[in-house]
Design a protein around this motif. Structure first.
Motif, PDB file in Angstrom:
ATOM      1  N   PRO B  42       0.795  -1.225   0.000  1.00 52.66           N
ATOM      2  CA  PRO B  42       0.000   0.000   0.000  1.00 52.66           C
ATOM      3  C   PRO B  42       0.840   1.294   0.000  1.00 52.66           C
ATOM      4  N   PHE B  43       0.618   2.090  -1.015  1.00 54.92           N
ATOM      5  CA  PHE B  43       1.219   3.428  -1.152  1.00 54.92           C
ATOM      6  C   PHE B  43       2.744   3.409  -1.279  1.00 54.92           C
ATOM      7  N   HIS B  44       3.326   2.257  -1.577  1.00 52.28           N
ATOM      8  CA  HIS B  44       4.765   2.206  -1.895  1.00 52.28           C
ATOM      9  C   HIS B  44       4.918   2.554  -3.379  1.00 52.28           C
ATOM     10  N   HIS B  45       4.594   3.808  -3.698  1.00 50.58           N
ATOM     11  CA  HIS B  45       4.674   4.209  -5.105  1.00 50.58           C
ATOM     12  C   HIS B  45       6.077   4.006  -5.666  1.00 50.58           C
ATOM     13  N   PHE B  46       7.062   4.005  -4.769  1.00 48.63           N
ATOM     14  CA  PHE B  46       8.457   3.869  -5.211  1.00 48.63           C
ATOM     15  C   PHE B  46       8.797   2.440  -5.598  1.00 48.63           C
ATOM     16  N   GLU B  47       7.894   1.506  -5.323  1.00 47.24           N
ATOM     17  CA  GLU B  47       8.200   0.108  -5.647  1.00 47.24           C
ATOM     18  C   GLU B  47       7.336  -0.463  -6.769  1.00 47.24           C
ATOM     19  N   GLY B  48       6.278   0.228  -7.110  1.00 44.12           N
ATOM     20  CA  GLY B  48       5.424  -0.281  -8.178  1.00 44.12           C
ATOM     21  C   GLY B  48       4.251   0.657  -8.380  1.00 44.12           C
ATOM     22  N   GLU B  49       3.583   0.493  -9.504  1.00 45.46           N
ATOM     23  CA  GLU B  49       2.506   1.412  -9.835  1.00 45.46           C
ATOM     24  C   GLU B  49       1.266   1.145  -8.970  1.00 45.46           C
ATOM     25  N   ILE B  50       0.645   2.208  -8.523  1.00 45.22           N
ATOM     26  CA  ILE B  50      -0.638   2.105  -7.824  1.00 45.22           C
ATOM     27  C   ILE B  50      -1.624   2.941  -8.634  1.00 45.22           C
ATOM     28  N   PRO B  51      -2.236   2.302  -9.627  1.00 41.98           N
ATOM     29  CA  PRO B  51      -2.967   3.071 -10.638  1.00 41.98           C
ATOM     30  C   PRO B  51      -4.296   3.662 -10.170  1.00 41.98           C
ATOM     31  N   HIS B  52      -4.911   3.051  -9.167  1.00 44.61           N
ATOM     32  CA  HIS B  52      -6.242   3.527  -8.769  1.00 44.61           C
ATOM     33  C   HIS B  52      -6.296   3.836  -7.288  1.00 44.61           C
ATOM     34  N   ARG B  53      -6.907   4.976  -6.934  1.00 44.23           N
ATOM     35  CA  ARG B  53      -6.982   5.341  -5.523  1.00 44.23           C
ATOM     36  C   ARG B  53      -8.058   4.513  -4.818  1.00 44.23           C
ATOM     37  N   PRO B  54      -7.862   4.263  -3.535  1.00 44.26           N
ATOM     38  CA  PRO B  54      -8.925   3.608  -2.770  1.00 44.26           C
ATOM     39  C   PRO B  54     -10.163   4.508  -2.770  1.00 44.26           C
ATOM     40  N   VAL B  55     -11.333   3.899  -2.672  1.00 38.40           N
ATOM     41  CA  VAL B  55     -12.570   4.679  -2.746  1.00 38.40           C
ATOM     42  C   VAL B  55     -13.413   4.469  -1.483  1.00 38.40           C
ATOM     43  N   VAL B  56     -14.303   5.456  -1.263  1.00 36.77           N
ATOM     44  CA  VAL B  56     -15.194   5.390  -0.107  1.00 36.77           C
ATOM     45  C   VAL B  56     -16.629   5.179  -0.603  1.00 36.77           C
ATOM     46  N   ALA B  57     -17.259   4.138  -0.079  1.00 32.83           N
ATOM     47  CA  ALA B  57     -18.682   3.916  -0.354  1.00 32.83           C
ATOM     48  C   ALA B  57     -19.434   4.285   0.905  1.00 32.83           C
ATOM     49  N   MET B  58     -20.438   5.151   0.780  1.00 35.45           N
ATOM     50  CA  MET B  58     -21.224   5.513   1.962  1.00 35.45           C
ATOM     51  C   MET B  58     -22.477   4.662   2.043  1.00 35.45           C
ATOM     52  N   GLU B  59     -22.792   4.319   3.297  1.00 33.41           N
ATOM     53  CA  GLU B  59     -23.852   3.340   3.545  1.00 33.41           C
ATOM     54  C   GLU B  59     -25.238   3.969   3.588  1.00 33.41           C
ATOM     55  N   VAL B  60     -26.153   3.294   2.903  1.00 30.58           N
ATOM     56  CA  VAL B  60     -27.563   3.687   2.888  1.00 30.58           C
ATOM     57  C   VAL B  60     -28.352   2.411   3.178  1.00 30.58           C
ATOM     58  N   GLN B  61     -29.385   2.513   3.998  1.00 29.57           N
ATOM     59  CA  GLN B  61     -30.179   1.316   4.269  1.00 29.57           C
ATOM     60  C   GLN B  61     -31.621   1.502   3.803  1.00 29.57           C
ATOM     61  N   ASP B  62     -32.283   0.384   3.640  1.00 32.89           N
ATOM     62  CA  ASP B  62     -33.660   0.453   3.118  1.00 32.89           C
ATOM     63  C   ASP B  62     -34.665   0.823   4.203  1.00 32.89           C
ATOM     64  N   ILE B  63     -34.297   0.615   5.456  1.00 31.45           N
ATOM     65  CA  ILE B  63     -35.144   1.088   6.551  1.00 31.45           C
ATOM     66  C   ILE B  63     -34.274   1.937   7.468  1.00 31.45           C
ATOM     67  N   GLU B  64     -34.903   2.812   8.194  1.00 34.70           N
ATOM     68  CA  GLU B  64     -34.120   3.701   9.050  1.00 34.70           C
ATOM     69  C   GLU B  64     -33.407   2.875  10.124  1.00 34.70           C
ATOM     70  N   PRO B  65     -32.082   2.912  10.137  1.00 33.73           N
ATOM     71  CA  PRO B  65     -31.343   2.064  11.075  1.00 33.73           C
ATOM     72  C   PRO B  65     -31.253   2.686  12.465  1.00 33.73           C
ATOM     73  N   GLU B  66     -30.955   1.849  13.432  1.00 29.39           N
ATOM     74  CA  GLU B  66     -30.782   2.345  14.798  1.00 29.39           C
ATOM     75  C   GLU B  66     -29.330   2.760  14.999  1.00 29.39           C
ATOM     76  N   TRP B  67     -28.994   3.901  14.462  1.00 29.96           N
ATOM     77  CA  TRP B  67     -27.633   4.394  14.574  1.00 29.96           C
ATOM     78  C   TRP B  67     -27.572   5.406  15.713  1.00 29.96           C
ATOM     79  N   PRO B  68     -26.376   5.637  16.261  1.00 27.86           N
ATOM     80  CA  PRO B  68     -26.233   6.655  17.305  1.00 27.86           C
ATOM     81  C   PRO B  68     -26.634   8.046  16.780  1.00 27.86           C
ATOM     82  N   GLU B  69     -27.111   8.859  17.680  1.00 31.29           N
ATOM     83  CA  GLU B  69     -27.646  10.160  17.299  1.00 31.29           C
ATOM     84  C   GLU B  69     -26.661  11.031  16.510  1.00 31.29           C
ATOM     85  N   PRO B  70     -25.404  11.136  16.945  1.00 38.69           N
ATOM     86  CA  PRO B  70     -24.482  12.013  16.194  1.00 38.69           C
ATOM     87  C   PRO B  70     -24.358  11.602  14.729  1.00 38.69           C
ATOM     88  N   LEU B  71     -24.590  10.322  14.470  1.00 38.63           N
ATOM     89  CA  LEU B  71     -24.500   9.817  13.106  1.00 38.63           C
ATOM     90  C   LEU B  71     -25.802  10.110  12.354  1.00 38.63           C
TER      91      LEU B  71
END
Lengths: 262, 323
Positions: B42-71
């Motif tokens: 990971p991120f050893h660009h000096f040792e080999g190509e890292i062509p694609h950045r890691p990505v973030v997927a944000m979570e969505v649910q089909d029913i309102e989840p019981e998540w903590p209030e700040p979230l």
């Protein structure tokens, strides 16, 4: 563990006849069978009986490449046959072999470098196979120095410490194992190691048992490759198990199958 | 005397997997997202190509989840509408992908029907242009039916569907084959099962570049180091040419981080722990950051502020350090 299939060799009658009659079928059939068995390189040896060794080697390279993409291991004492074979190889090959005699070193190392080939170096000179590990190791050191001198990458040098049949040179077994272990200490990166495995059981009973037992012992001492019977399922399974037990590959339930399929 | 710095040279690289399909490719996404391809640690660009950045997927649910209030307050007003929720994640919070978790299908819970769940997926597909990850509720029987229906309804969208597990991979693999989706192969923090599952899936002829590994992780304080070791070993295997360990890796960061007591326990209960809101964000962000270092390609996350911190971290890590 690189298994180099041993079967395309003019010592076997079907191959000898195929070479004489220029009949590609048996050669190509063995190429396929060994690949299916798990070989990842194929040794090509025209055998002692063929007069035109150069022409026969060229023919073998061509007909094998028609059916297989595996690395070819050109096995001959005739340097011209090797060079003509190398010219036809579509992928980097393995030269089999040089010994530690200066005149052979000076021809075969530059040849390997020129064609981007790997080279098998035997730990012997024209006086024959040494009896003990120390003498084998001295020859191995000369081969390592030659790789440095001629610019052959150390990973492309395969040193063969020469195993003898168990019923002829029983005392050589432990010496070979000791040599294998020490070869790995000669350079960093270390040279690779290879044996002609079936030789350990030549003219013995229970050949396959001897072969696979020695393979497991040699792997534990640092063996990287073996010219061997890739159609011996127990042998291939032993190699697969050895890789797992030496932590060279991550275990999975299908480890034997994966060894053959990769 | 000049110092010669040793560099590791890899024999092989991580597979690339492309998610989503544009209209020209038979889908409706505005763009595709490609992950993997790393030819170094990971991120050893000096040792080999890292062509694609890691990505973030944000979570969505089909029913309102019981998540903590700040979230929950970050998604106030949209949590009952998955489409709008997803849209907010993409537009406001910069999600690279949307991760739809169909928890409502659970027979022990809301027990929503297959049709309702498929409608949710379609609603999200309409609301956003980014590629989607869709997983079931965790009930094997229901998920089998549910995911087959989702695969069929979203044929052409090149989704990432999960989860396939060692004893339950065949129907989902078949659905991914037939309707041309990608699969999440989930193993229980066990590299041997991880490898075996990839073999089993590929033996059904799903190409290796359509498999993503979910190794199961633990969050900060809850076994994160086990996840780290397994992901590190996976990457080393991939770089050494082990094709059955060469898939990109996905991490369930949000789920794991937000169930840690440290992420949600009120400060009144633990006066020394500091502000709960900040604590939760950091718990998720630090978990994600560690997983990036371990070799994650897709981070499944929840809190927008944690997402922002992690995306900034990714920006910095992707600056080429070759020499």
């Amino acid at each position: 563990m690189l298994i180099i299939g041993e079967r395309i060799n003019g010592m076997f009658n079907d191959i000898k006849r195929a070479i004489q009659e220029r009949d590609p079928a048996p050669v190509q059939e063995w190429a396929r069978r060994q690949e299916q068995g798990g070989a990842r390189a194929l040794d090509l040896n025209v055998g002692p009986a063929v007069a035109d060794k150069v022409g026969a080697m060229k023919w073998l390279v061509e007909v094998v490449q028609e059916v297989s993409d595996l690395t070819l291991c050109l096995d001959s004492t005739n340097i011209e046959a090797i060079e003509e074979g190398l010219k036809l190889c579509k992928r980097p090959a393995i030269i089999n072999s040089t010994n530690a005699d200066r005149e052979k070193i000076e021809r075969l190392f530059p040849l390997a470098v020129e064609y981007g080939a790997a080279l098998i170096g035997l730990t012997m000179n024209k006086n024959g196979v040494p009896k003990d590990a120390d003498t084998r190791l001295a020859f191995a050191m000369e081969l390592v120095a030659a790789a440095d001198e001629f610019g052959l990458p150390m990973e492309d040098l395969y040193i063969d410490p020469l195993i003898l049949p168990a019923n002829v040179g029983q005392d050589h077994g432990p010496e070979v194992l000791k040599t294998l272990y020490q070869i790995k200490l000669l350079a960093n990166p270390a040279p690779r190691t290879v044996v002609g495995l079936s030789n350990v059981s030549q003219n013995c009973q229970e050949r396959r048992l001897l072969n696979r037992t020695f393979l497991a012992m040699a792997m534990a001492c640092g063996l990287d490759a073996a010219i061997a019977d890739a159609c011996d399922e127990e042998l291939m399974a032993t190699a697969a198990a050895g890789e797992v037990l030496l932590n060279q590959t991550v275990y999975c339930d299908s480890f034997v199958k994966m060894f053959k399929a990769r | 005397m000049p110092v010669q710095i040793l560099k590791e040279k890899s024999r092989a690289a991580v597979q690339t997997v492309t998610l989503g399909a544009t209209p020209e490719q038979g889908g409706t996404r505005s763009h595709t997202v490609t992950i993997g391809g790393d030819a170094a640690l990971p991120f050893h660009h000096f040792e080999g190509e890292i062509p694609h950045r890691p990505v973030v997927a944000m979570e969505v649910q089909d029913i309102e989840p019981e998540w903590p209030e700040p979230l929950k307050k970050c998604f106030a007003g949209v949590m009952k509408e998955p489409g709008r929720w997803a849209e907010k994640c993409v537009r406001e919070y910069g999600a690279d992908l949307i991760y739809v978790k169909l928890d409502g299908a659970d027979p022990e819970g809301a027990n929503r029907t297959v049709e309702q769940c498929v409608a949710t997926v379609k609603e999200v597909l309409q609301a956003v242009g980014v590629p989607l990850i869709v997983v079931g509720c965790g009930d094997n029987e229901k998920d089998k039916e549910l995911l087959e229906a989702v695969a069929e309804a979203a044929a052409g969208e090149n989704l990432l569907l999960g989860n396939a597990e060692q004893n339950n991979y065949q129907s989902l693999t078949a659905a991914c084959m037939v309707h041309k989706h990608n699969i999440i192969a989930r193993s229980p923090l066990d590299i041997n099962i991880c490898k075996q599952l990839n073999i089993l899936i590929s033996e059904m002829n799903l190409p290796l570049n359509r498999i993503v590994i979910d190794p199961s992780i633990g969050s900060l304080g809850y076994g994160i180091e086990y996840a780290y070791s397994i992901m590190e070993r996976t990457r080393l295997g991939a770089l050494q040419g082990d094709k059955m360990l060469s898939m990109p890796v996905l991490c369930t960061v949000g789920y794991e981080a937000w169930r840690a007591k440290e992420a949600y326990a009120p400060v009144t209960n633990f006066p020394g722990w500091g502000d709960v809101e900040e604590r939760g964000i950091l718990w998720e962000a630090v978990t994600a950051a560690a997983m990036l270092q371990a070799g994650a390609h897709v981070l499944l996350m929840r809190h927008p502020k944690a997402v922002a911190l992690v995306k900034e971290n990714i920006d910095r890590l992707m600056v080429n350090n070759a020499y």
